[in-house]
Design an enzyme around this catalytic site. Structure first.
Site, PDB file in Angstrom:
ATOM      1  N   GLU A 259       0.843  -1.199   0.000  1.00 36.06           N
ATOM      2  CA  GLU A 259       0.000   0.000   0.000  1.00 36.06           C
ATOM      3  C   GLU A 259       0.874   1.243   0.000  1.00 36.06           C
ATOM      4  OE1 GLU A 259      -2.754   1.126  -0.523  1.00 36.06           O
ATOM      5  OE2 GLU A 259      -4.426   0.060   0.405  1.00 36.06           O
ATOM      6  N   ASP A 260       0.338   2.306  -0.564  1.00 34.00           N
ATOM      7  CA  ASP A 260       1.043   3.587  -0.475  1.00 34.00           C
ATOM      8  C   ASP A 260       0.804   4.226   0.884  1.00 34.00           C
ATOM      9  OD1 ASP A 260      -1.583   3.607  -1.594  1.00 34.00           O
ATOM     10  OD2 ASP A 260      -1.418   5.750  -1.904  1.00 34.00           O
TER      11      ASP A 260
ATOM     12  N   ASP B 186      -4.347   4.668   6.389  1.00 39.32           N
ATOM     13  CA  ASP B 186      -4.959   5.847   7.000  1.00 39.32           C
ATOM     14  C   ASP B 186      -5.975   5.369   8.054  1.00 39.32           C
ATOM     15  OD1 ASP B 186      -6.203   8.301   7.434  1.00 39.32           O
ATOM     16  OD2 ASP B 186      -6.172   8.893   5.357  1.00 39.32           O
TER      17      ASP B 186
ATOM     18  N   PHE C 260      -2.298  16.542   4.217  1.00 35.66           N
ATOM     19  CA  PHE C 260      -2.780  16.076   2.930  1.00 35.66           C
ATOM     20  C   PHE C 260      -1.595  15.945   1.986  1.00 35.66           C
ATOM     21  CE2 PHE C 260      -6.805  15.395   0.650  1.00 35.66           C
ATOM     22  CZ  PHE C 260      -6.216  14.911  -0.518  1.00 35.66           C
TER      23      PHE C 260
ATOM     24  N   ASP D  91      -2.705  10.734  -5.015  1.00 39.17           N
ATOM     25  CA  ASP D  91      -3.402  11.764  -5.777  1.00 39.17           C
ATOM     26  C   ASP D  91      -4.231  12.695  -4.917  1.00 39.17           C
ATOM     27  OD1 ASP D  91      -5.432   9.777  -5.061  1.00 39.17           O
ATOM     28  OD2 ASP D  91      -6.738  10.850  -6.451  1.00 39.17           O
TER      29      ASP D  91
ATOM     30  N   ARG E  16      -0.164  12.210  -9.118  1.00 42.18           N
ATOM     31  CA  ARG E  16       0.426  10.887  -8.865  1.00 42.18           C
ATOM     32  C   ARG E  16       1.846  10.795  -9.433  1.00 42.18           C
ATOM     33  NH1 ARG E  16      -3.673   7.359  -6.986  1.00 42.18           N
ATOM     34  NH2 ARG E  16      -5.724   7.680  -7.885  1.00 42.18           N
TER      35      ARG E  16
END
Ligand code: PRP
Length: 179
Positions: free
Chosen positions: A98-99, A102, A151, A158, A164
């Protein structure tokens, strides 16, 4: 630097160095085995490409796309599989790539779906982790960076499908998403 980015959090060099450490750690942990790396699209596509090349071990790759219902910057508990894996995972040692981790909603759902398919083991590797945002009991086994609740965009991540392709991870200017 992109005009919509307020600050660079991780440069290309920071990312390269940390991913090479993660790759070495995974190669050591899985020595003698052939893990299957599962990239959760779309955000993880760049990390996946760099991570797999940092693992000096035989491995296979597969891809899955999921989306959470809900809008804005918070994912909901409702997750939908948009694209499923191509191969069977039964008996395989899975590493979910995963990037960002959260709320944990996406992986909480995905772990359930994948466990039911009887892999030998499942571990999670996330480039970035925002533990303070967690709503579900999900912990990553490999974490690139633990980050504050900002953020962020770039290196696969993105905002409204943009940014991205930035080669670094940056903090988006609030004026961009306040529009
Ligand atoms: C991001 C990220 C994870 C998920 C993490 O994907 O790639 O899959 O959110 O958030 P959570 O822990 O709160 O569930 P996103 O839904 O933005 O889709 P994308 O990968 O296509 O950008």
């Amino acid at each position: 630097m992109h005009q919509d980015v307020e600050q660079i959090l991780y440069t290309e060099e920071d990312l390269r160095r940390r991913i090479s450490e993660l790759g070495a750690q995974i190669a050591a942990d899985y020595a003698g085995r052939m893990p299957m790396l599962v990239s959760v699209l779309r955000g993880s596509y760049i990390f996946m490409a760099d991570l797999t090349r940092a693992i000096d071990l035989d491995l296979t790759v597969d891809f899955m796309a999921v989306s959470s219902y809900g809008s804005g910057t918070v994912s909901s508990g409702q997750v939908e599989i948009k694209k499923d894996l191509s191969d069977s995972i039964e008996g395989r040692d899975l590493i979910i790539v995963e990037d960002i981790l959260d709320s944990g909603n996406t992986l909480y759902y995905l772990m359930d779906v994948l466990r039911a398919r009887k892999p030998a083991s499942i571990r999670i590797c996330t480039l970035m982790d925002k533990p303070e945002r967690r709503a579900k009991p999900i912990t990553a086994d490999y974490v690139g960076f633990t980050i504050p609740d900002a953020f962020i965009v770039g290196y696969g991540l993105d905002y409204a499908e943009k940014y991205r392709n930035l080669p670094y991870v940056g903090v988006l200017k609030p004026s961009v998403y306040a529009k």
